[in-house]
Design a protein around this motif. Structure first.
Motif, PDB file in Angstrom:
ATOM      1  N   PHE A   1       0.824  -1.162   0.116  1.00  0.00           N
ATOM      2  CA  PHE A   1      -0.101  -0.048  -0.081  1.00  0.00           C
ATOM      3  C   PHE A   1       1.043   1.245   0.209  1.00  0.00           C
ATOM      4  O   PHE A   1       2.135   1.182  -0.036  1.00  0.00           O
ATOM      5  CB  PHE A   1      -0.887  -0.013   1.206  1.00  0.00           C
ATOM      6  CG  PHE A   1      -0.220   0.010   2.606  1.00  0.00           C
ATOM      7  CD1 PHE A   1       0.167   1.125   3.167  1.00  0.00           C
ATOM      8  CD2 PHE A   1       0.268  -1.327   3.217  1.00  0.00           C
ATOM      9  CE1 PHE A   1       0.754   0.789   4.563  1.00  0.00           C
ATOM     10  CE2 PHE A   1       0.857  -1.399   4.396  1.00  0.00           C
ATOM     11  CZ  PHE A   1       1.364  -0.182   4.983  1.00  0.00           C
TER      12      PHE A   1
ATOM     13  N   GLU B   1       0.649   7.664   4.209  1.00  0.00           N
ATOM     14  CA  GLU B   1       0.479   9.097   4.078  1.00  0.00           C
ATOM     15  C   GLU B   1       1.441   9.798   3.519  1.00  0.00           C
ATOM     16  O   GLU B   1       1.523  11.051   3.196  1.00  0.00           O
ATOM     17  CB  GLU B   1      -0.128   9.598   5.409  1.00  0.00           C
ATOM     18  CG  GLU B   1      -1.374   8.905   5.697  1.00  0.00           C
ATOM     19  CD  GLU B   1      -1.834   9.264   7.232  1.00  0.00           C
ATOM     20  OE1 GLU B   1      -0.905  10.020   7.786  1.00  0.00           O
ATOM     21  OE2 GLU B   1      -2.850   8.926   7.666  1.00  0.00           O
TER      22      GLU B   1
ATOM     23  N   ASP C   1     -16.171  -3.573  -2.586  1.00  0.00           N
ATOM     24  CA  ASP C   1     -14.528  -3.317  -2.931  1.00  0.00           C
ATOM     25  C   ASP C   1     -13.755  -3.947  -2.203  1.00  0.00           C
ATOM     26  O   ASP C   1     -13.704  -3.509  -0.673  1.00  0.00           O
ATOM     27  CB  ASP C   1     -14.235  -1.673  -2.947  1.00  0.00           C
ATOM     28  CG  ASP C   1     -13.008  -1.136  -3.117  1.00  0.00           C
ATOM     29  OD1 ASP C   1     -11.962  -2.135  -3.474  1.00  0.00           O
ATOM     30  OD2 ASP C   1     -12.867   0.022  -3.467  1.00  0.00           O
TER      31      ASP C   1
ATOM     32  N   ARG D   1     -10.520  -4.167  -1.855  1.00  0.00           N
ATOM     33  CA  ARG D   1      -9.286  -3.316  -1.506  1.00  0.00           C
ATOM     34  C   ARG D   1      -9.879  -2.512  -0.257  1.00  0.00           C
ATOM     35  O   ARG D   1      -9.007  -2.175   0.607  1.00  0.00           O
ATOM     36  CB  ARG D   1      -8.671  -2.553  -2.519  1.00  0.00           C
ATOM     37  CG  ARG D   1      -7.792  -3.665  -3.421  1.00  0.00           C
ATOM     38  CD  ARG D   1      -7.302  -2.748  -4.550  1.00  0.00           C
ATOM     39  NE  ARG D   1      -6.230  -3.660  -5.321  1.00  0.00           N
ATOM     40  CZ  ARG D   1      -6.480  -4.467  -5.949  1.00  0.00           C
ATOM     41  NH1 ARG D   1      -7.685  -5.009  -6.187  1.00  0.00           N
ATOM     42  NH2 ARG D   1      -5.439  -5.424  -6.617  1.00  0.00           N
ATOM     43  N   ALA D   2     -11.035  -2.035  -0.366  1.00  0.00           N
ATOM     44  CA  ALA D   2     -11.461  -1.003   0.774  1.00  0.00           C
ATOM     45  C   ALA D   2     -11.406  -2.026   2.197  1.00  0.00           C
ATOM     46  O   ALA D   2     -11.112  -1.500   3.116  1.00  0.00           O
ATOM     47  CB  ALA D   2     -12.762  -0.574   0.408  1.00  0.00           C
TER      48      ALA D   2
ATOM     49  N   ARG E   1      -8.049  -2.293   3.555  1.00  0.00           N
ATOM     50  CA  ARG E   1      -7.606  -0.935   3.869  1.00  0.00           C
ATOM     51  C   ARG E   1      -8.192  -0.804   5.487  1.00  0.00           C
ATOM     52  O   ARG E   1      -7.502  -0.346   6.270  1.00  0.00           O
ATOM     53  CB  ARG E   1      -7.939   0.248   3.215  1.00  0.00           C
ATOM     54  CG  ARG E   1      -7.542   1.600   3.698  1.00  0.00           C
ATOM     55  CD  ARG E   1      -8.107   2.545   2.690  1.00  0.00           C
ATOM     56  NE  ARG E   1      -7.940   4.018   3.059  1.00  0.00           N
ATOM     57  CZ  ARG E   1      -8.385   4.789   4.127  1.00  0.00           C
ATOM     58  NH1 ARG E   1      -9.402   4.338   4.569  1.00  0.00           N
ATOM     59  NH2 ARG E   1      -7.962   5.988   4.248  1.00  0.00           N
TER      60      ARG E   1
ATOM     61  N   VAL F   1      -3.152   4.969   2.695  1.00  0.00           N
ATOM     62  CA  VAL F   1      -3.768   6.036   1.681  1.00  0.00           C
ATOM     63  C   VAL F   1      -4.485   5.023   0.693  1.00  0.00           C
ATOM     64  O   VAL F   1      -5.759   5.345   0.514  1.00  0.00           O
ATOM     65  CB  VAL F   1      -3.004   6.759   1.212  1.00  0.00           C
ATOM     66  CG1 VAL F   1      -3.700   7.669  -0.261  1.00  0.00           C
ATOM     67  CG2 VAL F   1      -2.334   7.842   2.171  1.00  0.00           C
ATOM     68  N   LYS F   2      -3.848   3.977   0.085  1.00  0.00           N
ATOM     69  CA  LYS F   2      -4.652   3.340  -0.853  1.00  0.00           C
ATOM     70  C   LYS F   2      -3.784   1.927  -1.122  1.00  0.00           C
ATOM     71  O   LYS F   2      -2.425   1.700  -1.016  1.00  0.00           O
ATOM     72  CB  LYS F   2      -4.272   3.928  -2.245  1.00  0.00           C
ATOM     73  CG  LYS F   2      -4.811   3.310  -3.614  1.00  0.00           C
ATOM     74  CD  LYS F   2      -4.574   3.818  -4.787  1.00  0.00           C
ATOM     75  CE  LYS F   2      -5.534   3.332  -5.976  1.00  0.00           C
ATOM     76  NZ  LYS F   2      -5.135   4.037  -7.275  1.00  0.00           N
TER      77      LYS F   2
ATOM     78  N   LEU G   1      -2.660  -0.917  -2.759  1.00  0.00           N
ATOM     79  CA  LEU G   1      -2.252  -1.589  -4.340  1.00  0.00           C
ATOM     80  C   LEU G   1      -2.096  -2.768  -4.848  1.00  0.00           C
ATOM     81  O   LEU G   1      -2.811  -2.953  -5.875  1.00  0.00           O
ATOM     82  CB  LEU G   1      -0.638  -0.874  -4.750  1.00  0.00           C
ATOM     83  CG  LEU G   1      -0.498   0.505  -4.445  1.00  0.00           C
ATOM     84  CD1 LEU G   1       1.295   0.873  -4.711  1.00  0.00           C
ATOM     85  CD2 LEU G   1      -1.218   1.409  -5.149  1.00  0.00           C
TER      86      LEU G   1
END
Length: 429
Positions: A133, A136, A189, A191-192, A195, A206-207, A209
Motif C-alpha cells: 500500500f 500518508e 470493494d 481493497r477497501a 484498507r 492511503v491506498k 495497491l
C-alpha cells in the motif's frame, strides 16, 4: 510440563499463528531473534564472526538461519544443513476478486499447488497474507494481515440437488470454489476491506495497491486419538518440518557450521527468487565463503537433510503403497528413495542418517512409491543439483497430505527433532 508436551504446545501455537508463508517466516524469525540470532539484511555489508548466529529472509516468505563454526575454518567444518519449505496448497485470492451474485458477496480464488479440494467445503475460513500500500507520506509499504475470525465459507450443494454427489463428482475450480463472505446490495470493494483491516492494526494507509492473500481454515491444530498420539492441523506439509528444523537448531549445542533453510514455492516447482531452485543459497554461500576454492571445499564437507513429510500407509487404502514400503505413524522418520532421482537420497546419505538415528534408538522407516505410480518430489534433488551437496530426503509420515487438515504422529515429531539435533552437533558429516 515435560519436554514433549512443551514442544507440542509450541508447535500448535506456531501452526495457529502461521496461516501463510509470510506469517510462518515472521514467527520463526521472532523465535530465532529471541534466542540470540542476529538479523542481517541482504542489502547491507556483512561482518561475520566465528561462532556468530545469523538469520536472513527473502520476500518475507523464505528464511535462512545459520551458525558460523567457532573453532574451525568453514571450509573444513562444512555445513550441517536442514531444508524445508514454508508453503502449502491452498486457495489464493485473485487480483480482481469481487463477485456479486444473487445478493451474495463472493471472492474469485485460484488453486495454489496440488490441493485436495473436497475438504475445503463447509469450513470456517478466514483470510491472511501480505498487502502492499501507499502510506500518508507517499511511500510504498507492505504489512501482514490476518482477519483471524471466520469471514468466509464455501457451501456444499445439497444432496437433494445432486443425487450423484456421493458417486464421484469433479470439482470445477472456477465455478465451485468462490467463497461466500456475506450478503450485500451492490458489488463491494475488496481493497477497501483490506484498507480497513490495516487501519485497525495501526498502519497509515492511503491506498491499497496489491496483495498476496490466502484463505485458511480457522480450526485450531489439535492433539487427537485415545492417547492423543496424533496431531491434526492445516499446513503440516511442510510447516512441521520447518518447526522441527528450528527446534533442533535452537536446542543443539554445536560449535560447527549449521544451517536451516526454509524456502517458498515448493508446491508449485520452487522456481522463484525465494524458492529452492532460485539463487538464495548460492548468494549466501558466496558471501560467507567468498573464495571459490574454499567455498567448494566447504560444500564438499557439507550435507543436507531435505525434510518434507512422507506418505503414511492409509488403513483404508493400503493397496496404494508398495507392500514393503508403507510407513506408519509414530514408528519413526521416513527415508524417501526413488531410483529416478525424484528424491536425492543415496545409500551413503541414508546410512549416515540411520547411524545418527541409532544413537538415540530412533527407528527409521522407508518409503518407495509403487512402481506403477508416479512419484512426487521435494526440494532435495533441486538443492542437491544446484549446490552440489550430499543430500538425503526424509520426512515425518502423515495422512491426508494436501488436505485442508492433515494428520501426523506426535512421537515422530519428537524423535525427528532429536535426530536433527544429533546431526547439527556431529563433528563430521
Amino acid at each position: 510440563m515435560n519436554n514433549k508436551n512443551r514442544t507440542l504446545k509450541g508447535l500448535i501455537e506456531f501452526l495457529n499463528a502461521s496461516p501463510t508463508p509470510f506469517h510462518a517466516v515472521q514467527q520463526m524469525k521472532a523465535r530465532l531473534l529471541e534466542a540470540g540470532f542476529e538479523a542481517l539484511n541482504e542489502k547491507d555489508t556483512w561482518v561475520l564472526k566465528e561462532g556468530g548466529r545469523y538469520v536472513i529472509t527473502r520476500n518475507d516468505s523464505a528464511l535462512v538461519a545459520w551458525q558460523m563454526p567457532a573453532k574451525r575454518l568453514l571450509s573444513e567444518s562444512g555445513l550441517r544443513m536442514v531444508g524445508a519449505h514454508t508453503d502449502s496448497p491452498c486457495l489464493r485470492v485473485k487480483p480482481n476478486p469481487e463477485l456479486h451474485k444473487h445478493g451474495y458477496f463472493q471472492l474469485g480464488v485460484e488453486v495454489y499447488g496440488g490441493a485436495l479440494l473436497a475438504p475445503w467445503f463447509d469450513r470456517d475460513l478466514s483470510i491472511a497474507g501480505r498487502v502492499s500500500f501507499v502510506n500518508e507520506a507517499g511511500e510504498l509499504c507492505s504489512a501482514l494481515v490476518n482477519f483471524e475470525t471466520p469471514v468466509a465459507v464455501i457451501p456444499s450443494l445439497a444432496i437433494h440437488l445432486d443425487r450423484e454427489a456421493n458417486n464421484g463428482r469433479a470439482i470445477n475450480a472456477q465455478t465451485f470454489l468462490p467463497p461466500v463472505l456475506g450478503q450485500v446490495d451492490e458489488k463491494p470493494d475488496f481493497r477497501a476491506l483490506l484498507r480497513d483491516q490495516l487501519l485497525v492494526s495501526g498502519e497509515e494507509v492511503v491506498k491499497v495497491l496489491d496483495y498476496e492473500l490466502s484463505l485458511y481454515d480457522t480450526q485450531s491444530a489439535a492433539l487427537i486419538g485415545l492417547e492423543q498420539e496424533f496431531l491434526a492441523s492445516a499446513r503440516l506439509d511442510n510447516l512441521l518440518s520447518c518447526f522441527m528444523g528450528m527446534e533442533a537448531l535452537l536446542q543443539s549445542d554445536s560449535e560447527e557450521g549449521v544451517l536451516l533453510v526454509c524456502t517458498d514455492h515448493e508446491e508449485v516447482g520452487s522456481l522463484s527468487a525465494a524458492g529452492a531452485q532460485g539463487p538464495m543459497l548460492d548468494h549466501l554461500f558466496e558471501r560467507i565463503q567468498p573464495e571459490a576454492e574454499s567455498r567448494n571445499r566447504m560444500l564438499a564437507n557439507s550435507m543436507m537433510i531435505s525434510a518434507d513429510n512422507a506418505h503414511a500407509i492409509h488403513p483404508n487404502f493400503a493397496d496404494k503403497h508398495d507392500a514393503n514400503h508403507g510407513p506408519i505413524l509414530n514408528k519413526g522418520p521416513v527415508i524417501k528413495l526413488n531410483s529416478n532421482q525424484r528424491y536425492a537420497t543415496t545409500d551413503i546419505t541414508s546410512s549416515q542418517f540411520r547411524m545418527l538415528a541409532a544413537l538415540d534408538n530412533v527407528a527409521v522407516q522407508e518409503f518407495v512409491v509403487r512402481s506403477d505410480m508416479a512419484c512426487g518430489s521435494t526440494i532435495g534433488p533441486i538443492t542437491s543439483a544446484e549446490i552440489g551437496v550430499r543430500t538425503i530426503d526424509i520426512g515425518v509420515p502423515q495422512l491426508a497430505m494436501h488436505s485442508i487438515r492433515e494428520l501426523a504422529g506426535t512421537d515422530d515429531l519428537i524423535n525427528t527433532i532429536q535426530v536433527f539435533k544429533r546431526f547439527f552437533e556431529c563433528k563430521q558429516v
